[in-house]
Write a protein that holds these residues in place. Structure first.
Motif, PDB file in Angstrom:
ATOM      1  N   LEU A   1     -14.870  41.255 -42.995  1.00 32.91           N
ATOM      2  CA  LEU A   1     -13.572  41.210 -42.324  1.00 32.91           C
ATOM      3  C   LEU A   1     -12.453  41.471 -43.319  1.00 32.91           C
ATOM      4  O   LEU A   1     -12.527  41.058 -44.471  1.00 32.91           O
ATOM      5  CB  LEU A   1     -13.381  39.827 -41.693  1.00 32.91           C
TER       6      LEU A   1
ATOM      7  N   PHE B   1      -6.531  35.189 -40.343  1.00 33.50           N
ATOM      8  CA  PHE B   1      -7.435  36.296 -40.030  1.00 33.50           C
ATOM      9  C   PHE B   1      -8.752  35.829 -39.414  1.00 33.50           C
ATOM     10  O   PHE B   1      -9.408  36.601 -38.712  1.00 33.50           O
ATOM     11  CB  PHE B   1      -7.720  37.101 -41.299  1.00 33.50           C
ATOM     12  N   ASP B   2      -9.125  34.576 -39.664  1.00 32.43           N
ATOM     13  CA  ASP B   2     -10.409  34.096 -39.154  1.00 32.43           C
ATOM     14  C   ASP B   2     -10.395  32.581 -39.163  1.00 32.43           C
ATOM     15  O   ASP B   2      -9.729  31.954 -40.004  1.00 32.43           O
ATOM     16  CB  ASP B   2     -11.545  34.625 -40.039  1.00 32.43           C
ATOM     17  N   GLU B   3     -11.129  31.972 -38.217  1.00 29.04           N
ATOM     18  CA  GLU B   3     -11.318  30.525 -38.195  1.00 29.04           C
ATOM     19  C   GLU B   3     -12.778  30.227 -37.906  1.00 29.04           C
ATOM     20  O   GLU B   3     -13.373  30.805 -36.991  1.00 29.04           O
ATOM     21  CB  GLU B   3     -10.427  29.856 -37.154  1.00 29.04           C
ATOM     22  N   ALA B   4     -13.361  29.322 -38.691  1.00 30.03           N
ATOM     23  CA  ALA B   4     -14.755  28.930 -38.485  1.00 30.03           C
ATOM     24  C   ALA B   4     -15.002  27.581 -39.137  1.00 30.03           C
ATOM     25  O   ALA B   4     -14.528  27.321 -40.243  1.00 30.03           O
ATOM     26  CB  ALA B   4     -15.699  29.972 -39.094  1.00 30.03           C
TER      27      ALA B   4
ATOM     28  N   TRP C   1      -9.145  31.183 -42.580  1.00 29.63           N
ATOM     29  CA  TRP C   1      -8.996  32.118 -43.702  1.00 29.63           C
ATOM     30  C   TRP C   1      -7.670  32.825 -43.498  1.00 29.63           C
ATOM     31  O   TRP C   1      -7.452  33.474 -42.456  1.00 29.63           O
ATOM     32  CB  TRP C   1     -10.144  33.112 -43.718  1.00 29.63           C
TER      33      TRP C   1
ATOM     34  N   TYR D   1      -8.599  29.535 -47.985  1.00 31.01           N
ATOM     35  CA  TYR D   1      -9.064  28.786 -46.819  1.00 31.01           C
ATOM     36  C   TYR D   1      -8.316  27.459 -46.716  1.00 31.01           C
ATOM     37  O   TYR D   1      -8.237  26.702 -47.686  1.00 31.01           O
ATOM     38  CB  TYR D   1     -10.557  28.523 -46.923  1.00 31.01           C
TER      39      TYR D   1
END
Length: 286
Positions: free
Chosen positions: A15, A67-70, A75, A86
């Motif tokens: 990503l 940009f991203d979540e997990a 992130w 993060y």
């Protein structure tokens, strides 16, 4: 593909930031989602795990792109200095009320209402941004009221855009602040964090890490064989370290020797640091 510093550009094999398409390799490119830091201080980690090391911190009111979540971590990239890392998802919220004021006291409390006798509900560091939607006065003390109804002593705030005249004076106010690797607040700070936060309060947004600062800040200074050409505000760099000159002979730095922000004579510091890290790598005048 061009080479990009992963601390300042959001890209991973799976990503990347859509703005980097065509510049870096990734399976997928996405646009960042705007968000804002709501925690007092948010740790920015190297990886999305609670045991991951601290790279830097963000302050309440800082804007980011996610940009991203997990697994409870986002992130993201900080908009003010471009740092990527993060952050706990719990430290983020959508951008709603726009910040109007800046915390200028080293530290201040957030009260559940406009009364200093109320039990504190939180605390904020110098450099934090808040939205003040109203004002109140209790027993002669003025407060800024936040959208939540919480209150901060108005004397500890200044309208957004207010800047200090001298970044060195800001750094001097932070003397005795505990040293914290990756720290960026009046609760704990490291050497390059001290430079960045002090300059931020003086209206100059600079990069985060000492190597970035040495490569980008101001102009090179010829310190002379006896360092007599240095002035207040000049920066002294070692490998992985930076200090701020307070006059022609003394400096201030957050350091692991005293584990605080402390004053130290330049020559004494050079002698002390030399056997571990060598001599200064450069001098710059912001």
């Amino acid at each position: 593909m061009t080479i990009h510093d992963s601390r300042l550009h959001a890209f991973r094999p799976d990503l990347a930031d859509a703005r980097l398409e065509g510049q870096v390799a990734a399976q997928r490119f996405v646009a960042g989602r705007p968000a804002r830091i709501t925690a007092s201080v948010a740790d920015v980690r190297k990886a999305g795990r609670p045991d991951s090391g601290l790279n830097t911190q963000l302050l309440h009111g800082d804007d980011v792109l996610v940009f991203d979540e997990a697994e409870g971590f986002a992130w993201l990239q900080a908009e003010r200095d471009g740092y990527v890392g993060y952050v706990s998802s719990a430290d983020l919220a959508p951008r709603t009320f726009e910040p109007t004021h800046l915390v200028t006291a080293l530290r201040t409390f957030v009260y559940p209402g406009p009364d200093m006798k109320f039990p504190r509900g939180g605390q904020l560091s110098i450099g934090s941004r808040v939205a003040v939607t109203g004002f109140a006065e209790t027993r002669g003390t003025s407060y800024g009221i936040l959208p939540s109804g919480e209150a901060i002593v108005l004397q500890h705030l200044a309208p957004l855009g207010t800047t200090a005249d001298d970044f060195v004076a800001v750094a001097e106010r932070l003397i005795d602040t505990p040293y914290l690797w990756g720290g960026f607040s009046a609760f704990g700070i490291d050497c390059s964090g001290l430079v960045q936060l002090s300059m931020r309060m003086a209206g100059n947004n600079v990069l985060r890490d000492s190597d970035m600062q040495e490569a980008s800040l101001g102009t090179l200074v010829d310190a002379g064989p006896d360092f007599s050409r240095l002035e207040r505000g000049d920066l002294v760099f070692w490998k992985g370290h930076v200090a701020i000159m307070t006059d022609t002979e003394n400096m201030i730095h957050a350091n692991g020797h005293t584990m605080t922000v402390a004053r130290e004579g330049l020559r004494a510091a050079i002698d002390r640091i030399g056997y571990l890290y060598g001599g200064p790598t450069g001098f710059r005048r912001p």
